[in-house]
Design a protein around this motif. Structure first.
Motif, PDB file in Angstrom:
ATOM      1  N   ASN A 479      14.589 -31.770 -17.760  1.00 51.79           N
ATOM      2  CA  ASN A 479      15.865 -31.280 -17.219  1.00 51.79           C
ATOM      3  C   ASN A 479      16.228 -29.958 -17.891  1.00 51.79           C
ATOM      4  O   ASN A 479      16.909 -29.928 -18.917  1.00 51.79           O
ATOM      5  N   PRO A 480      15.790 -28.822 -17.312  1.00 54.38           N
ATOM      6  CA  PRO A 480      16.032 -27.509 -17.926  1.00 54.38           C
ATOM      7  C   PRO A 480      17.509 -27.121 -17.990  1.00 54.38           C
ATOM      8  O   PRO A 480      17.849 -26.170 -18.700  1.00 54.38           O
ATOM      9  N   LYS A 481      18.368 -27.833 -17.294  1.00 57.85           N
ATOM     10  CA  LYS A 481      19.800 -27.490 -17.281  1.00 57.85           C
ATOM     11  C   LYS A 481      20.615 -28.292 -18.295  1.00 57.85           C
ATOM     12  O   LYS A 481      21.823 -28.122 -18.402  1.00 57.85           O
ATOM     13  N   PHE A 482      19.948 -29.145 -19.053  1.00 54.99           N
ATOM     14  CA  PHE A 482      20.637 -30.008 -20.006  1.00 54.99           C
ATOM     15  C   PHE A 482      20.802 -29.263 -21.335  1.00 54.99           C
ATOM     16  O   PHE A 482      19.825 -29.041 -22.057  1.00 54.99           O
ATOM     17  N   ALA A 483      22.034 -28.859 -21.653  1.00 51.23           N
ATOM     18  CA  ALA A 483      22.286 -28.023 -22.830  1.00 51.23           C
ATOM     19  C   ALA A 483      21.896 -28.708 -24.135  1.00 51.23           C
ATOM     20  O   ALA A 483      21.447 -28.056 -25.088  1.00 51.23           O
ATOM     21  N   LYS A 484      22.072 -30.043 -24.201  1.00 49.76           N
ATOM     22  CA  LYS A 484      21.766 -30.758 -25.438  1.00 49.76           C
ATOM     23  C   LYS A 484      20.311 -30.590 -25.857  1.00 49.76           C
ATOM     24  O   LYS A 484      19.983 -30.585 -27.035  1.00 49.76           O
ATOM     25  N   GLY A 485      19.418 -30.482 -24.855  1.00 45.61           N
ATOM     26  CA  GLY A 485      18.002 -30.319 -25.171  1.00 45.61           C
ATOM     27  C   GLY A 485      17.762 -29.059 -25.988  1.00 45.61           C
ATOM     28  O   GLY A 485      17.036 -29.077 -26.999  1.00 45.61           O
ATOM     29  N   TYR A 486      18.373 -27.942 -25.579  1.00 39.91           N
ATOM     30  CA  TYR A 486      18.215 -26.677 -26.313  1.00 39.91           C
ATOM     31  C   TYR A 486      18.880 -26.774 -27.686  1.00 39.91           C
ATOM     32  O   TYR A 486      18.357 -26.247 -28.675  1.00 39.91           O
ATOM     33  N   SER A 487      20.018 -27.436 -27.733  1.00 35.05           N
ATOM     34  CA  SER A 487      20.727 -27.577 -29.004  1.00 35.05           C
ATOM     35  C   SER A 487      19.907 -28.393 -29.992  1.00 35.05           C
ATOM     36  O   SER A 487      19.808 -28.045 -31.172  1.00 35.05           O
ATOM     37  N   ARG A 488      19.312 -29.522 -29.516  1.00 36.74           N
ATOM     38  CA  ARG A 488      18.472 -30.343 -30.390  1.00 36.74           C
ATOM     39  C   ARG A 488      17.293 -29.537 -30.941  1.00 36.74           C
ATOM     40  O   ARG A 488      16.970 -29.582 -32.129  1.00 36.74           O
ATOM     41  N   LYS A 489      16.629 -28.809 -30.065  1.00 35.36           N
ATOM     42  CA  LYS A 489      15.453 -28.041 -30.481  1.00 35.36           C
ATOM     43  C   LYS A 489      15.836 -26.953 -31.479  1.00 35.36           C
ATOM     44  O   LYS A 489      15.201 -26.803 -32.534  1.00 35.36           O
ATOM     45  N   ALA A 490      16.877 -26.180 -31.169  1.00 39.68           N
ATOM     46  CA  ALA A 490      17.282 -25.071 -32.039  1.00 39.68           C
ATOM     47  C   ALA A 490      17.766 -25.574 -33.400  1.00 39.68           C
ATOM     48  O   ALA A 490      17.513 -24.948 -34.431  1.00 39.68           O
ATOM     49  N   THR A 491      18.434 -26.724 -33.415  1.00 37.83           N
ATOM     50  CA  THR A 491      18.917 -27.283 -34.679  1.00 37.83           C
ATOM     51  C   THR A 491      17.747 -27.615 -35.600  1.00 37.83           C
ATOM     52  O   THR A 491      17.767 -27.308 -36.807  1.00 37.83           O
ATOM     53  N   ALA A 492      16.708 -28.240 -35.033  1.00 41.39           N
ATOM     54  CA  ALA A 492      15.524 -28.563 -35.846  1.00 41.39           C
ATOM     55  C   ALA A 492      14.850 -27.287 -36.339  1.00 41.39           C
ATOM     56  O   ALA A 492      14.420 -27.196 -37.499  1.00 41.39           O
ATOM     57  N   GLN A 493      14.762 -26.273 -35.487  1.00 41.81           N
ATOM     58  CA  GLN A 493      14.163 -24.999 -35.897  1.00 41.81           C
ATOM     59  C   GLN A 493      14.996 -24.327 -36.987  1.00 41.81           C
ATOM     60  O   GLN A 493      14.444 -23.714 -37.904  1.00 41.81           O
ATOM     61  N   PHE A 494      16.295 -24.447 -36.885  1.00 37.39           N
ATOM     62  CA  PHE A 494      17.193 -23.862 -37.902  1.00 37.39           C
ATOM     63  C   PHE A 494      16.934 -24.506 -39.262  1.00 37.39           C
ATOM     64  O   PHE A 494      16.821 -23.814 -40.278  1.00 37.39           O
ATOM     65  N   PHE A 495      16.821 -25.832 -39.287  1.00 38.89           N
ATOM     66  CA  PHE A 495      16.562 -26.521 -40.552  1.00 38.89           C
ATOM     67  C   PHE A 495      15.172 -26.202 -41.102  1.00 38.89           C
ATOM     68  O   PHE A 495      14.945 -26.315 -42.309  1.00 38.89           O
ATOM     69  N   MET A 496      14.264 -25.796 -40.233  1.00 38.51           N
ATOM     70  CA  MET A 496      12.924 -25.415 -40.677  1.00 38.51           C
ATOM     71  C   MET A 496      12.885 -23.951 -41.125  1.00 38.51           C
ATOM     72  O   MET A 496      11.821 -23.417 -41.397  1.00 38.51           O
ATOM     73  N   LYS A 497      14.061 -23.296 -41.191  1.00 38.45           N
ATOM     74  CA  LYS A 497      14.204 -21.887 -41.606  1.00 38.45           C
ATOM     75  C   LYS A 497      13.573 -20.931 -40.604  1.00 38.45           C
ATOM     76  O   LYS A 497      13.301 -19.776 -40.911  1.00 38.45           O
ATOM     77  N   GLU A 498      13.318 -21.417 -39.387  1.00 41.34           N
ATOM     78  CA  GLU A 498      12.767 -20.565 -38.329  1.00 41.34           C
ATOM     79  C   GLU A 498      13.945 -20.009 -37.521  1.00 41.34           C
ATOM     80  O   GLU A 498      14.137 -20.321 -36.343  1.00 41.34           O
ATOM     81  N   TYR A 499      14.716 -19.144 -38.185  1.00 41.76           N
ATOM     82  CA  TYR A 499      15.961 -18.651 -37.583  1.00 41.76           C
ATOM     83  C   TYR A 499      15.701 -17.829 -36.327  1.00 41.76           C
ATOM     84  O   TYR A 499      16.485 -17.854 -35.378  1.00 41.76           O
ATOM     85  N   ASP A 500      14.595 -17.074 -36.331  1.00 39.44           N
ATOM     86  CA  ASP A 500      14.287 -16.246 -35.163  1.00 39.44           C
ATOM     87  C   ASP A 500      13.986 -17.121 -33.947  1.00 39.44           C
ATOM     88  O   ASP A 500      14.426 -16.843 -32.825  1.00 39.44           O
ATOM     89  N   LYS A 501      13.228 -18.209 -34.162  1.00 40.92           N
ATOM     90  CA  LYS A 501      12.909 -19.109 -33.049  1.00 40.92           C
ATOM     91  C   LYS A 501      14.163 -19.853 -32.573  1.00 40.92           C
ATOM     92  O   LYS A 501      14.361 -20.055 -31.360  1.00 40.92           O
ATOM     93  N   ALA A 502      14.962 -20.294 -33.529  1.00 34.91           N
ATOM     94  CA  ALA A 502      16.197 -20.996 -33.168  1.00 34.91           C
ATOM     95  C   ALA A 502      17.105 -20.090 -32.334  1.00 34.91           C
ATOM     96  O   ALA A 502      17.713 -20.526 -31.340  1.00 34.91           O
ATOM     97  N   MET A 503      17.175 -18.792 -32.723  1.00 41.17           N
ATOM     98  CA  MET A 503      18.000 -17.844 -31.989  1.00 41.17           C
ATOM     99  C   MET A 503      17.501 -17.690 -30.547  1.00 41.17           C
ATOM    100  O   MET A 503      18.303 -17.676 -29.597  1.00 41.17           O
ATOM    101  N   GLU A 504      16.194 -17.616 -30.369  1.00 44.47           N
ATOM    102  CA  GLU A 504      15.628 -17.497 -29.032  1.00 44.47           C
ATOM    103  C   GLU A 504      15.913 -18.748 -28.206  1.00 44.47           C
ATOM    104  O   GLU A 504      16.189 -18.666 -26.999  1.00 44.47           O
TER     105      GLU A 504
END
Length: 605
Positions: A479-504
């Motif tokens: 479901n590409p329109k489900f905002a929570k999916g992007y939020s879940r992914k970016a949050t995990a990337q943020f904790f992995m210090k991958e700030y550039d990927k999380a931003m994208e």
């Protein structure tokens, strides 16, 4: 024999001037299949005279030459095949076979490997390569062991002190031969036909292999050159002035001894010939899809010769094509049962197991089919059978997953998972969400994306960030329109210090799920803040190192840093400001620079 070859040539010449290439090729193939290899060679030669650019003709003649043990001619034809059609894998198979016949295993290995680069799934070449490499390692191991005897420090003394071998040291060719073996122990195989070498082996091993007189008489006692030796050699060789020897009277050659077969053996031979004829007739009917007639011929072949299981496996193939799968299985089982008694070829046994597997698979007995395929592979490793095994295992897995589907139980497990999550029992929640996905997978459950999202949140809480990213991606995929999916992914990337990927990820979420989503906007601001802190040197040294280490594992970052052009660009930014200004005009270069900045690899201050 020469008479037979001449007879074959006369038969082939009858076609010259009136036969086409296809006619001659067909006749050659028929002769080859019947074992009349000399006749086949003549037909292929006639065809080549008409069409000298036809690679298939050279390939066929190479096979026929090899069957006659004329490996030099087979090699020449194989080389012509490869020259005419270098992208045709069978040419390299012919080349390898000819090299094997000539004993050149190293060249055979190279030929087979070249062919497999063109056709990696060629089971015949794969098996041939394995056989040659096995023989090569066996031969090299034995030869090296023999050759190492000559590296002993007292080898020269042993040869000199033995009265049977001491004279060999005065022979220059023997001394050179010995030095060659000492330099390369493997080369001893080149000299094993020399009786002097066998005599020396006996001395070094302490056993009697051949007497000195035997070696001398077999090779010639080549002591130091002198008059006596010249005299003896001249006595052995006729002088040009000597009268020619008297013609010997013609002595009739004895007829070749023929093996007399008993009445029972003669009867068995005729029965096998009849069975083979029935098999060929059955094969012809099978190709024409005349299955009832093919069954009759294969059954008659079995009646004539019960010791050849190929008739039974062929009949099984006919039953398979007719959809009579139980009869196919029955024939395959009988073939396997008889295989041990008749000492059947392991490849034929493997074929019986494979055909049984095919029938069982059609009958829906997937587990039994998998068992049959595995037994086939233990007899003979065949790429086609392995492929069928993998396909059947996948099919069985999907079948079990389909049987396990129960949307009511899926809903129960989801509710249990939600309750565990609220109680901060994240491992238990993961277990429940996983079970829910098995009961209601994405292909039958439109809301499976929520389960992936929930499990991703659990993984984040547990610090299993890569797993959290993977589940979030599955959520977004469904479901590409489900905002929570992007939020879940970016949050995990943020904790992995991958700030550039999380931003994208946050940016992509705002584009796909809506620009007004506060959770995504807030997350994006956190990423920008962290990236700016890194560029300003406000992150701790430990945070900066961890961030850079993770960034260096990114294939995209690795690709940018390994690009010679980008390395020059980075160097110009440090040493050549004017050139750096020119680089900044390129959108592609600046995008890569920004990628490195966002990842924390380079800092802009």
């Amino acid at each position: 024999s020469g008479w037979r070859r001449e007879k074959c040539r006369s038969v082939a010449l009858e076609w010259k001037g009136m036969a086409t290439v296809d006619d001659l090729k067909g006749k050659g193939n028929a002769a080859f299949t019947s074992g009349r290899f000399d006749e086949a060679i003549d037909f292929f030669t006639q065809a080549i005279d008409i069409d000298p650019k036809n690679h298939v003709l050279f390939s066929n003649r190479s096979a026929a030459q090899a069957s006659c043990k004329r490996f030099k001619e087979a090699l020449d034809d194989a080389k012509s095949t490869v020259e005419l059609k270098p992208e045709w894998p069978k040419g390299y198979s012919r080349l390898g076979a000819a090299h094997v016949g000539l004993g050149d295993l190293e060249a055979a290995v190279e030929s087979y490997k070249t062919g497999l680069k063109i056709d990696p799934d060629n089971a015949q070449m794969t098996d041939a390569l394995k056989d040659v490499e096995k023989e090569q390692s066996k031969r090299e191991g034995g030869v090296e062991g023999m050759g190492s005897l000559f590296n002993s420090p007292d080898v020269w003394a042993k040869i000199a002190n033995n009265p049977q071998t001491s004279s060999y040291l005065a022979q220059p060719d023997f001394v050179q031969m010995l030095r060659n073996v000492q330099n390369d122990p493997k080369s001893v195989s080149n000299y094993l036909q020399d009786p002097r070498m066998m005599q020396v082996f006996g001395v070094l091993l302490g056993v009697n292999v051949m007497s000195g007189d035997q070696a001398a008489s077999a090779f010639g006692d080549n002591k130091a050159d002198g008059p006596s030796n010249e005299k003896s050699r001249s006595a052995q060789q006729p002088s040009s002035s000597d009268p020619p020897p008297a013609a010997e009277p013609d002595v009739p050659k004895p007829e070749e001894e023929t093996v007399q077969l008993t009445e029972e053996e003669l009867k068995a031979k005729k029965a096998k010939e009849k069975a083979q004829a029935e098999k060929e007739a059955g094969n012809a009917c099978y190709k024409k899809k005349e299955f009832e007639k093919a069954l009759e011929h294969y059954t008659k072949a079995m009646e004539h010769d019960a010791d050849d299981i190929s008739y039974m496996t062929n009949r099984a193939a006919v039953y398979f094509e007719m959809g009579r799968f139980e009869d196919c299985v029955k024939d395959c089982d009988e073939a396997v049962d008889n295989a041990l008694r008749v000492r059947a070829d392991y490849k034929m046994v493997s074929r019986a197991w494979t055909r049984k597997g095919n029938a069982l698979r059609k009958m829906g007995k997937l587990e039994d089919a998998i068992s049959a395929y595995k037994k086939a592979l233990t007899e003979h490793r065949n790429a086609d059978t392995l492929k069928k095994l993998n396909e059947t295992e996948k099919e069985l897995k999907e079948h079990k997953e389909e049987e396990y589907v129960d949307l009511a139980k899926c809903s129960e497990e989801r509710e249990k998972g939600n309750q565990y999550f609220k109680e901060s029992k994240f491992p238990e929640a993961v277990k429940c969400y996983t079970e829910a996905l098995k009961r209601g997978p994405a292909k039958v459950n439109e809301e499976a994306y929520k389960l992936y999202s929930n499990r991703s949140a659990c993984y984040t809480k547990l610090g299993a960030w890569p797993e959290a990213v993977k589940d979030a991606e599955l959520c977004i995929e469904q479901n590409p329109k489900f905002a929570k999916g992007y939020s879940r992914k970016a949050t995990a990337q943020f904790f992995m210090k991958e700030y550039d990927k999380a931003m994208e990820t946050y940016k992509l979420g705002l584009e796909e799920a809506g620009e007004d989503n506060e959770e995504l906007k807030s997350g994006l601001q956190r990423c920008i803040q962290k990236i700016n802190m890194g560029n300003s040197g406000l992150l701790t040294e430990e945070e900066q190192k961890e961030r850079q280490a993770r960034a260096m594992q990114d294939p995209e970052i690795q690709g940018i840093l390994s690009d010679p052009v980008m390395r020059q660009v980075l160097q110009d930014f440090q040493e050549n400001p004017k050139a750096a200004q020119d680089h900044m005009k390129s959108p592609e270069v600046m995008a890569k620079i920004q990628k490195l900045v966002n990842a924390g690899i380079i800092q802009v201050r």
